[in-house]
Design a protein around this motif. Structure first.
Motif, mmCIF file in Angstrom:
data_model
loop_
_atom_site.group_PDB
_atom_site.id
_atom_site.type_symbol
_atom_site.label_atom_id
_atom_site.label_comp_id
_atom_site.label_asym_id
_atom_site.label_seq_id
_atom_site.Cartn_x
_atom_site.Cartn_y
_atom_site.Cartn_z
ATOM 1 N N ALA A 120 46.238 57.154 44.590
ATOM 2 C CA ALA A 120 46.311 55.882 43.868
ATOM 3 C C ALA A 120 46.332 54.699 44.832
ATOM 4 C CB ALA A 120 47.537 55.860 42.966
ATOM 5 N N LEU A 121 47.119 54.818 45.912
ATOM 6 C CA LEU A 121 47.193 53.743 46.903
ATOM 7 C C LEU A 121 45.852 53.547 47.599
ATOM 8 C CD1 LEU A 121 50.710 54.470 48.471
ATOM 9 C CD2 LEU A 121 50.050 52.478 47.089
ATOM 10 N N LYS A 122 45.177 54.643 47.896
ATOM 11 C CA LYS A 122 43.871 54.551 48.550
ATOM 12 C C LYS A 122 42.853 53.857 47.644
ATOM 13 C CE LYS A 122 40.527 57.393 51.103
ATOM 14 N NZ LYS A 122 39.343 56.754 50.542
ATOM 15 N N LEU A 123 42.828 54.261 46.373
ATOM 16 C CA LEU A 123 41.875 53.652 45.443
ATOM 17 C C LEU A 123 42.242 52.199 45.153
ATOM 18 C CD1 LEU A 123 39.429 53.871 43.616
ATOM 19 C CD2 LEU A 123 40.885 54.853 41.832
ATOM 20 N N TYR A 124 43.534 51.912 45.134
ATOM 21 C CA TYR A 124 44.003 50.542 44.870
ATOM 22 C C TYR A 124 43.451 49.569 45.907
ATOM 23 C CZ TYR A 124 47.215 46.644 43.995
ATOM 24 O OH TYR A 124 47.755 45.407 43.707
ATOM 25 N N GLU A 125 43.306 50.020 47.124
ATOM 26 C CA GLU A 125 42.773 49.179 48.196
ATOM 27 C C GLU A 125 41.265 48.965 48.044
ATOM 28 O OE1 GLU A 125 44.521 47.590 50.501
ATOM 29 O OE2 GLU A 125 46.349 48.388 49.557
ATOM 30 N N ASP A 126 40.600 49.911 47.406
ATOM 31 C CA ASP A 126 39.129 49.854 47.300
ATOM 32 C C ASP A 126 38.629 49.234 46.002
ATOM 33 O OD1 ASP A 126 39.058 51.168 49.734
ATOM 34 O OD2 ASP A 126 38.881 53.157 48.830
ATOM 35 N N ILE A 127 39.415 49.355 44.947
ATOM 36 C CA ILE A 127 38.908 48.992 43.620
ATOM 37 C C ILE A 127 38.775 47.478 43.460
ATOM 38 C CG2 ILE A 127 41.156 48.799 42.448
ATOM 39 C CD1 ILE A 127 39.850 50.317 40.071
ATOM 40 N N ASN A 128 37.735 47.071 42.753
ATOM 41 C CA ASN A 128 37.513 45.656 42.435
ATOM 42 C C ASN A 128 37.752 45.468 40.941
ATOM 43 O OD1 ASN A 128 36.659 43.052 42.039
ATOM 44 N ND2 ASN A 128 34.648 43.297 42.983
ATOM 45 N N TYR A 133 37.832 45.999 34.469
ATOM 46 C CA TYR A 133 39.271 45.761 34.354
ATOM 47 C C TYR A 133 39.984 46.978 33.775
ATOM 48 C CZ TYR A 133 43.740 44.051 32.667
ATOM 49 O OH TYR A 133 45.079 43.919 32.424
ATOM 50 N N GLY A 134 39.336 47.693 32.877
ATOM 51 C CA GLY A 134 39.965 48.860 32.248
ATOM 52 C C GLY A 134 40.356 49.917 33.262
ATOM 53 N N PHE A 135 39.467 50.198 34.221
ATOM 54 C CA PHE A 135 39.784 51.168 35.279
ATOM 55 C C PHE A 135 40.953 50.657 36.131
ATOM 56 C CE2 PHE A 135 34.994 52.408 35.418
ATOM 57 C CZ PHE A 135 35.113 52.998 34.175
ATOM 58 N N PHE A 136 40.904 49.372 36.480
ATOM 59 C CA PHE A 136 41.959 48.770 37.299
ATOM 60 C C PHE A 136 43.305 48.831 36.579
ATOM 61 C CE2 PHE A 136 44.494 44.998 38.372
ATOM 62 C CZ PHE A 136 44.650 45.169 39.742
ATOM 63 N N ALA A 137 43.316 48.527 35.278
ATOM 64 C CA ALA A 137 44.560 48.528 34.515
ATOM 65 C C ALA A 137 45.162 49.931 34.447
ATOM 66 C CB ALA A 137 44.308 47.984 33.112
ATOM 67 N N LEU A 138 44.310 50.942 34.198
ATOM 68 C CA LEU A 138 44.804 52.325 34.143
ATOM 69 C C LEU A 138 45.369 52.744 35.494
ATOM 70 C CD1 LEU A 138 45.181 55.031 32.737
ATOM 71 C CD2 LEU A 138 42.778 55.568 33.255
ATOM 72 N N LEU A 139 44.680 52.356 36.567
ATOM 73 C CA LEU A 139 45.169 52.686 37.904
ATOM 74 C C LEU A 139 46.515 52.022 38.163
ATOM 75 C CD1 LEU A 139 44.788 53.899 40.743
ATOM 76 C CD2 LEU A 139 43.568 51.796 41.372
ATOM 77 N N CYS A 140 46.657 50.746 37.807
ATOM 78 C CA CYS A 140 47.909 50.023 38.032
ATOM 79 C C CYS A 140 49.058 50.614 37.219
ATOM 80 C CB CYS A 140 47.745 48.546 37.706
ATOM 81 S SG CYS A 140 46.784 47.630 38.939
ATOM 82 N N GLN A 160 52.808 44.961 40.816
ATOM 83 C CA GLN A 160 53.012 44.360 39.491
ATOM 84 C C GLN A 160 52.590 42.895 39.479
ATOM 85 O OE1 GLN A 160 57.183 45.276 38.834
ATOM 86 N NE2 GLN A 160 56.657 46.923 37.402
ATOM 87 N N SER A 161 52.924 42.160 40.560
ATOM 88 C CA SER A 161 52.543 40.743 40.637
ATOM 89 C C SER A 161 51.030 40.583 40.615
ATOM 90 C CB SER A 161 53.121 40.118 41.910
ATOM 91 O OG SER A 161 54.528 40.136 41.884
ATOM 92 N N ASN A 162 50.362 41.440 41.397
ATOM 93 C CA ASN A 162 48.900 41.376 41.425
ATOM 94 C C ASN A 162 48.308 41.795 40.079
ATOM 95 O OD1 ASN A 162 46.330 41.039 42.768
ATOM 96 N ND2 ASN A 162 46.176 43.279 42.821
ATOM 97 N N TYR A 163 48.912 42.795 39.462
ATOM 98 C CA TYR A 163 48.479 43.280 38.147
ATOM 99 C C TYR A 163 48.558 42.152 37.115
ATOM 100 C CZ TYR A 163 48.190 46.661 34.229
ATOM 101 O OH TYR A 163 47.815 47.369 33.117
ATOM 102 N N ILE A 164 49.679 41.425 37.134
ATOM 103 C CA ILE A 164 49.867 40.312 36.200
ATOM 104 C C ILE A 164 48.837 39.216 36.460
ATOM 105 C CG2 ILE A 164 51.426 38.418 35.555
ATOM 106 C CD1 ILE A 164 53.748 40.376 36.092
ATOM 107 N N LYS A 165 48.631 38.899 37.745
ATOM 108 C CA LYS A 165 47.674 37.859 38.109
ATOM 109 C C LYS A 165 46.259 38.216 37.648
ATOM 110 C CE LYS A 165 45.700 35.563 42.180
ATOM 111 N NZ LYS A 165 45.717 35.487 43.661
ATOM 112 N N VAL A 166 45.851 39.459 37.948
ATOM 113 C CA VAL A 166 44.510 39.900 37.566
ATOM 114 C C VAL A 166 44.362 39.932 36.045
ATOM 115 C CG1 VAL A 166 42.924 41.867 37.587
ATOM 116 C CG2 VAL A 166 44.110 41.211 39.677
#
Length: 396
Positions: A120-128, A133-140, A160-166
């Motif tokens: 999850a941490l590895k993908l979090y660094e790569d994902i745009n 947004y749906g993929f990003f939200a599920l990952l977060c 969480q802060s970045n999740y809220i911002k995005v």
């Protein structure tokens, strides 16, 4: 079936994958969903279509993961791993990201938490997040749960802060998109409405022309009111139609040309300075009044409630019940000649296009009415000159 019939393996495989993907979200159809994806997988192997094989394994894994109580973790992980293996040989960021996110979601719930957190941490660094947004939200969501279980509050707050911002940015984009869509729909509706009004004008142009000509050429409009009323009834639902002339010098509105289903209506005069009426409101504001339900609340703007029972109130012309009305000013070069009025005893008789069409009719009638007024003035002047010529001793 059509893809299979024409022998186009690529289209055939895409159809099978789409069917499998859609059915995979219905719990009762998971077997059929996997069957479609496996048939696509066979086509991928037969035609060495790496992308088809990658997507097929990914879809099978996702369907199985949604039904984890039915399928073994060995089979589920196998298909996720096979999908990831095939995706490494091609460029398909969308489907690969979807597969990785769903694999992480599955592992975080049913597998090794540490493995899930690392992935999850590895993908979090790569994902745009802007890509999907749906993929990003599920990952977060998965990552926040994993970090919480790992007691990593510092990184959890950061995610969480970045999740809220995005999420806020995503919502803003959605709102802007909805606003743009709304404006587009309004613009389209306006264009359609204008076309409708134009179409109605074209349909009734003969009747409108007859009304205008009868007003412009007649010595007394009252003589042609029956014909005019019939023409108006062919265009609008109405129980009464009329033209009231405005005399600016004495600020009065003369309801002199009104006709209903029973025949001519008696003349009626409103002093716009001292009396309240919908007509006087139209004169003063130079704007159309369009009402489909006449009640106290609707009349408050035009006739104050404390004035309705006084002698100076001219709320209605007669005692006939009225529920729907359109009253529009007759204007020529911003000069008010009078008002045009139709009314009906039933509610909800006039749509917006009726109102616009009536305003167009008022514009047409304005020219005819001005011609009528000027014609009468000239005739009156000629008669006066004729009288003077017969009585003047110098010409007599």
């Amino acid at each position: 079936q059509y893809g299979e019939k024409i022998g186009h393996h690529s289209n055939h495989a895409i159809c099978l994958l789409n069917m499998g993907y859609a059915l995979g979200y219905k719990h009762s159809e998971h077997k059929q969903a996997i069957l479609h994806c496996k048939r696509a997988l066979e086509l991928g192997h037969a035609n060495r279509a790496t992308r088809v094989k990658a997507i097929a394994h990914g879809y099978i894994a996702q369907v199985m993961a949604r039904n984890a109580d039915i399928y073994s973790s060995t089979d589920i992980n196998h298909h996720f791993e096979q999908a990831n293996l095939f995706f490494t040989g091609i460029f398909d960021n969308h489907n690969r990201t979807e597969c990785r996110v769903h694999h992480i979601a599955y592992i975080s719930e049913f597998g090794d938490q540490r493995q899930a957190l690392d992935q999850a941490l590895k993908l979090y660094e790569d994902i745009n997040p802007e890509d999907n947004y749906g993929f990003f939200a599920l990952l977060c969501d998965c990552l926040c749960n994993l970090l919480d279980n790992d007691n990593n509050s510092t990184l959890l707050c950061k995610v969480q802060s970045n999740y809220i911002k995005v999420t806020q940015q995503h919502l803003k984009r959605l709102q802007d998109k909805e606003f743009d869509n709304l404006l587009s729909q309004i613009e389209k509706a306006t264009q359609n409405h204008e076309l409708l009004v134009l179409d109605k004008m074209q349909q009734h142009i003969a009747a409108v022309t007859d009304v205008g000509q009868s007003i412009a050429t007649s010595e007394n409009i009252a003589d042609n009111l029956e014909m005019i009323f019939e023409k108006i009834c062919s265009i609008f639902p109405t129980n009464e139609f009329g033209i009231a002339l405005y005399h600016e010098d004495i600020d009065t509105l003369d309801y002199c040309y009104f006709y209903d289903s029973n025949g001519p209506v008696d003349n009626f005069t409103v002093n716009c300075t001292t009396q309240y009426s919908v007509g006087s409101y139209v004169i003063k504001n130079k704007r159309t009044v369009h009402l489909n339900r006449i009640n106290d609340e609707a009349m408050n703007m035009f006739v104050p409630i404390d004035e309705r029972n006084t002698k100076t109130c001219a709320q209605f012309r007669n005692n006939t019940p009225v529920q729907s009305i359109i009253i529009t000013p007759i204007l020529i070069q911003n000069k008010v000649l009078g008002v045009l009025s139709i009314q009906h005893h039933l509610s909800d008789q006039y749509l917006q296009y009726h109102c616009n069409l009536f305003e167009q009719l008022a514009s047409f009638i304005a020219v005819a009415l001005e011609n009528h007024i000027q014609r009468n003035r000239l005739e009156s002047a000629y008669k006066k000159l004729d009288t003077l010529s017969k009585t003047d001793p110098l010409t007599g």
